[in-house]
Design a protein around this motif. Structure first.
Motif, mmCIF file in Angstrom:
data_model
loop_
_atom_site.group_PDB
_atom_site.id
_atom_site.type_symbol
_atom_site.label_atom_id
_atom_site.label_comp_id
_atom_site.label_asym_id
_atom_site.label_seq_id
_atom_site.Cartn_x
_atom_site.Cartn_y
_atom_site.Cartn_z
ATOM 1 N N SER A 214 0.826 -1.211 0.000
ATOM 2 C CA SER A 214 0.000 0.000 0.000
ATOM 3 C C SER A 214 0.857 1.257 0.000
ATOM 4 O O SER A 214 0.552 2.237 -0.697
ATOM 5 N N LEU A 215 1.956 1.239 0.769
ATOM 6 C CA LEU A 215 2.837 2.404 0.856
ATOM 7 C C LEU A 215 3.445 2.740 -0.504
ATOM 8 O O LEU A 215 3.462 3.899 -0.916
ATOM 9 N N ALA B 257 2.279 1.952 -3.434
ATOM 10 C CA ALA B 257 1.213 2.406 -4.334
ATOM 11 C C ALA B 257 0.855 3.870 -4.058
ATOM 12 O O ALA B 257 0.734 4.678 -4.989
ATOM 13 N N TYR B 258 0.693 4.241 -2.770
ATOM 14 C CA TYR B 258 0.327 5.613 -2.419
ATOM 15 C C TYR B 258 1.444 6.591 -2.787
ATOM 16 O O TYR B 258 1.182 7.702 -3.278
ATOM 17 N N ALA B 259 2.702 6.208 -2.538
ATOM 18 C CA ALA B 259 3.826 7.078 -2.868
ATOM 19 C C ALA B 259 3.889 7.317 -4.373
ATOM 20 O O ALA B 259 4.134 8.438 -4.825
ATOM 21 N N THR B 260 3.655 6.269 -5.147
ATOM 22 C CA THR B 260 3.675 6.391 -6.600
ATOM 23 C C THR B 260 2.595 7.349 -7.077
ATOM 24 O O THR B 260 2.851 8.247 -7.886
ATOM 25 N N VAL B 261 1.376 7.171 -6.580
ATOM 26 C CA VAL B 261 0.258 8.027 -6.983
ATOM 27 C C VAL B 261 0.532 9.489 -6.607
ATOM 28 O O VAL B 261 0.288 10.407 -7.403
ATOM 29 N N GLY B 262 1.072 9.704 -5.408
ATOM 30 C CA GLY B 262 1.341 11.067 -4.953
ATOM 31 C C GLY B 262 2.377 11.781 -5.807
ATOM 32 O O GLY B 262 2.163 12.919 -6.243
#
Length: 298
Positions: free
Chosen positions: A166-167, A169-174
């Motif tokens: 999850s981390l 994925a969220y870092a990539t999106v941000g």
């Protein structure tokens, strides 16, 4: 749209890029940086998800039954577990199979038990997870079955895998989201300058009867072309960088390569190429359309 009009629009879009070389190059470079990072993060994320998938194939929950539970009832429960969406497959381990596994772990000390099976009441089902993040849901369900006396689980490993996944994925999106906004901003500035340079020409075109679509189209084409051009270079860089890094790891870090199965670059690019071009064209389209609507009142 007539063929002649289409070619005129394309020519004007290309000329607009040439007229504003500095801002066009800045926009292309920013989109390229955005899509380069997107490609890197995509490759890392896909390989990590592949690692998680291969690792979670071995993560299972072991279900032990109350003494006196009939074989028929254990089979029923095993069937119920296998039908759960959280479970990929279920294995039934008999008492003899459980003792055989434990005897291997004990080594020479297993001889102390002679012919006795200390695990005669240790029949169990092993439920392999289809997704580590659903482990808690499955455990809650299993705890509601009265015949189950004990559940062995892999809390730490499952939570770590799900959390890191999850981390990433969220870092990539941000990060990609921020770069996308910067790209749209630069394309907007590029198109704005193009409108300012050609404002007198645009007024003449409107005076002799040019339609709004005819006037606006070159600027939209300009933005889309900038986005597409900006997508080409990062794809080439990611391709060769990925091949180089993976080859280096496989050649010089055999221990890592033995436990980490890298995805082939061709498999990654089946998705990465169309997505990158769509993102580049989409960024250009959004940036140019919003700018034309704001600054070109025709």
């Amino acid at each position: 749209m007539r063929i002649s009009t289409l070619f005129y629009t394309l020519r004007q879009g290309i000329k607009n890029i040439g007229r504003n070389k500095l801002f066009s190059l800045a926009s292309i470079a920013t989109i390229g940086a955005c899509l380069f990072l997107f490609g890197i993060f995509y490759a890392v994320l896909m390989n990590f998800q592949n690692l998680v998938k291969s690792t979670q194939e071995d993560i299972h929950i072991t279900v032990f039954y109350e003494e006196g539970t009939s074989d028929h009832r254990m089979n029923e429960i095993g069937t119920m577990i296998s039908r759960r969406t959280e479970v990929s497959r279920v294995e039934f381990i008999t008492a003899d199979e459980a003792w055989d596994e434990f005897r291997i772990a004990l080594g020479e000390h297993a001889a102390l038990y002679g012919d006795d099976n200390p695990l005669k009441d240790s029949m169990n089902h092993k439920a392999y997870l289809s997704d580590v993040s659903t482990q808690h849901t499955l455990i809650t369900y299993l705890q509601s079955i009265p015949e189950i006396r004990k559940i062995n689980r892999s809390n730490i490993l499952a939570d770590v895998l799900a959390g890191v996944n999850s981390l990433v994925a969220y870092a990539t999106v941000g990060i990609i989201g921020i770069l996308l906004l910067v790209s749209i901003f630069l394309i907007s500035n590029t198109v704005t300058i193009g409108i300012s340079v050609r404002r007198e020409e645009i007024n003449i075109m409107k005076y002799i009867g040019a339609t709004d679509f005819f006037v606006r189209s070159p600027f939209v084409i300009e933005g889309i072309l900038i986005g597409i051009i900006g997508a080409i270079t990062p794809l080439v860089l990611v391709y060769f960088l990925y091949e180089t890094v993976v080859g280096f790891v496989i050649r010089d870090f055999t221990a890592v390569a033995s436990i980490f199965n890298f995805l082939p670059v061709e498999l990654l690019f089946q998705t990465l190429v169309p997505v990158s071009f769509a993102m580049g064209a989409g960024i250009g389209l959004i940036g140019s359309v919003t700018t034309v609507r704001k600054h070109l009142r025709v």
